[in-house]
Design a protein around this motif. Structure first.
Motif, PDB file in Angstrom:
ATOM      1  N   ARG A  83       1.333 -14.425 -15.682  1.00 54.21           N
ATOM      2  CA  ARG A  83       0.944 -13.015 -15.670  1.00 54.21           C
ATOM      3  C   ARG A  83      -0.561 -12.875 -15.884  1.00 54.21           C
ATOM      4  NH1 ARG A  83       4.028  -8.028 -16.385  1.00 54.21           N
ATOM      5  NH2 ARG A  83       2.602  -6.357 -16.996  1.00 54.21           N
ATOM      6  N   ASN A  84      -1.119 -13.681 -16.761  1.00 55.75           N
ATOM      7  CA  ASN A  84      -2.563 -13.620 -16.997  1.00 55.75           C
ATOM      8  C   ASN A  84      -3.354 -14.005 -15.742  1.00 55.75           C
ATOM      9  OD1 ASN A  84      -2.246 -12.786 -19.630  1.00 55.75           O
ATOM     10  ND2 ASN A  84      -2.478 -14.829 -20.524  1.00 55.75           N
ATOM     11  N   SER A  87      -2.913 -11.137 -13.186  1.00 56.17           N
ATOM     12  CA  SER A  87      -3.616  -9.922 -13.625  1.00 56.17           C
ATOM     13  C   SER A  87      -5.102  -9.971 -13.310  1.00 56.17           C
ATOM     14  CB  SER A  87      -3.413  -9.714 -15.132  1.00 56.17           C
ATOM     15  OG  SER A  87      -2.057  -9.461 -15.422  1.00 56.17           O
ATOM     16  N   THR A  91      -5.845  -5.995 -10.342  1.00 62.28           N
ATOM     17  CA  THR A  91      -6.458  -5.216 -11.420  1.00 62.28           C
ATOM     18  C   THR A  91      -6.325  -3.714 -11.192  1.00 62.28           C
ATOM     19  OG1 THR A  91      -8.600  -5.132 -10.308  1.00 62.28           O
ATOM     20  CG2 THR A  91      -8.177  -7.034 -11.732  1.00 62.28           C
ATOM     21  N   HIS A 349       7.369  -7.694 -19.628  1.00 65.70           N
ATOM     22  CA  HIS A 349       7.711  -7.639 -18.210  1.00 65.70           C
ATOM     23  C   HIS A 349       7.461  -6.263 -17.607  1.00 65.70           C
ATOM     24  CE1 HIS A 349       9.427 -11.638 -17.564  1.00 65.70           C
ATOM     25  NE2 HIS A 349       9.959 -11.549 -18.763  1.00 65.70           N
ATOM     26  N   CYS A 351       6.193  -3.527 -15.380  1.00 70.34           N
ATOM     27  CA  CYS A 351       5.859  -3.772 -13.980  1.00 70.34           C
ATOM     28  C   CYS A 351       4.355  -3.770 -13.720  1.00 70.34           C
ATOM     29  CB  CYS A 351       6.533  -2.715 -13.113  1.00 70.34           C
ATOM     30  SG  CYS A 351       6.159  -2.860 -11.364  1.00 70.34           S
ATOM     31  N   LEU A 352       3.841  -4.879 -13.178  1.00 66.68           N
ATOM     32  CA  LEU A 352       2.423  -4.971 -12.828  1.00 66.68           C
ATOM     33  C   LEU A 352       2.033  -3.964 -11.761  1.00 66.68           C
ATOM     34  CD1 LEU A 352       1.576  -8.791 -12.637  1.00 66.68           C
ATOM     35  CD2 LEU A 352       0.348  -7.067 -13.971  1.00 66.68           C
TER      36      LEU A 352
END
Length: 409
Positions: A83-84, A87, A91, A349, A351-352
């Motif tokens: 995730r990092n 991300s 962005t 978790h 949502c991105l």
């Protein structure tokens, strides 16, 4: 305990009456027909989303196959690192930069139907809009559009392979076969796409973030980058999550507004209320009705013991109608604020793509309200659910509007 028919169109169009009954009687239950555990209440669902020590996302560990290689099916510490890395590329600033492109696509798609005074809002607008946004972000050429649509449809049908809610037989076997074929195509396509983009100077569409794949390839944490398989997993997740959530959000918003004409009239007068209206659609008609977890240990909840190693359905659509959390939970209220729904999940978790989905819905609904006067359903037939058991929304949504007024607007 009562059994649930996941495959019933009636249940998938309106599960909320059943949710209300089950949530009140047994907020945690073992459904006897499917053998699945289910959590229906807001507090229980939020706890399960938050407690990653008890509820895992790596479903392969409890024997669920095929489990896609997606970020959402990883647990810490691997999930944290993935995730990092993602991300760094995906962005909020990149998402915000898409607004003008989304606006141009929205107006283009609506413009194709204005003169007719009618359209299938799903097929003509709410399906292609997020698909084209994601395709632009990844850099998929226009000529590959049919292939991209096929991948999306094949991946959506994966829900038909989950034991307990799948129909079994030929339909399940077909879903597995189509998914396997799509994965093989994507696995061959993605490296070529990355190589072509690196070797060719190609101007991105205005307002797009067409270098997302390049950003994903370059991003790293502690010197570690995404593998080809992990890139493929995020590629799939974008195709399904990035498209299907927004498609259903737009369709469900239109259904809610047509069923609540006072709310539609208020939004036409006060479009600045769109943000809270979108949150209420997410709560009232959640695009994804449930998510999966697997128990890592025995879990005590509401007087029930969910054994370790069991597949659990966290019923987001039910949690978001829980009267213990939301006053007048079964009333659609576009002024509801605060609105702590769980439609995009909760915790690690979350949502991105939530920001992108909200942006697309805000632009799309503003255009629908502005450019489609006297909007109404073109058919009184019951709508057919979309082809995935965990999503909520219509496959087709025929509407009519005043073409003359639209053209002069």
């Amino acid at each position: 305990m009562p059994s649930l028919d996941f495959l019933s169109d009636d249940m998938r169009r309106d599960p909320f009456t059943t949710y209300d009954r089950l949530r009140a009687a047994c907020p945690v239950m073992l459904e006897p027909q499917s053998g699945l555990w289910m959590i229906f209440d807001y507090a229980g669902v939020k706890q399960a989303l938050s407690d990653t020590d008890a509820f895992g996302s790596d479903l392969a560990n409890i024997g669920v196959h095929p489990t896609p290689p997606w970020l959402v099916f990883n647990d810490p510490p691997r999930h944290t690192k993935l995730r990092n890395i993602i991300s760094q590329a995906f962005t909020p600033r990149m998402v915000a930069g898409l607004e003008s492109r989304i606006g141009a696509l929205s107006k283009e798609l609506l413009g194709r139907s204005i003169k007719r005074g009618e359209m299938d809002l799903a097929a003509d607008f709410s399906v292609p809009l997020p698909m084209r946004v994601i395709a632009d972000m990844i850099g998929i050429p226009d000529g590959d559009w049919p292939r991209y649509v096929g991948w999306s449809n094949a991946t959506l049908k994966l829900s038909y392979t989950i034991r307990g809610i799948s129909p079994g037989g030929d339909l399940t076997a077909q879903a597995v076969s189509e998914y396997s074929e799509a994965i093989a195509e994507m696995r061959a396509y993605l490296p070529r796409l990355i190589d072509e983009r690196r070797s060719t100077v190609r101007p991105a569409p205005q307002g797009s973030a067409g270098d997302l794949l390049d950003r994903l390839v370059a991003a790293d944490v502690d010197g570690e980058r995404l593998s080809t398989e992990e890139l493929l997993g995020f590629f799939q997740l974008l195709i399904v999550g990035g498209q299907e959530t927004t498609t259903n959000l737009i369709n469900n918003a239109v259904l809610c507004l047509l069923e609540n004409p006072n709310a539609m009239a208020l939004l036409r007068r006060s479009p600045e209320r769109l943000a809270t209206a979108i949150e209420e659609v997410l709560r009232y008609r959640s695009p994804f009705q449930f998510v999966f977890r697997g128990t890592k240990r025995n879990v005590e909840m509401h007087g029930q013991t969910i054994p370790a190693g069991k597949l659990v359905l966290l019923m987001l659509g039910s949690a978001n109608r829980d009267p213990k959390q939301f006053a007048d939970a079964d009333r659609f209220d576009i002024t509801r604020d605060p609105n702590p729904h769980l439609a995009f999940g909760h915790g690690i978790h979350f949502c991105l793509g939530a920001g992108l989905s909200r942006l697309e819905a805000r632009v799309a609904l503003a255009d629908i309200l502005r450019h489609l006067p006297r909007l109404r359903l073109a058919s009184h037939e019951m709508w057919q659910p979309r082809p995935a058991l965990h999503v909520h929304g219509p496959l087709r949504l025929p509407v009519r509007f005043d073409a003359e007024a639209a053209l002069s607007a």
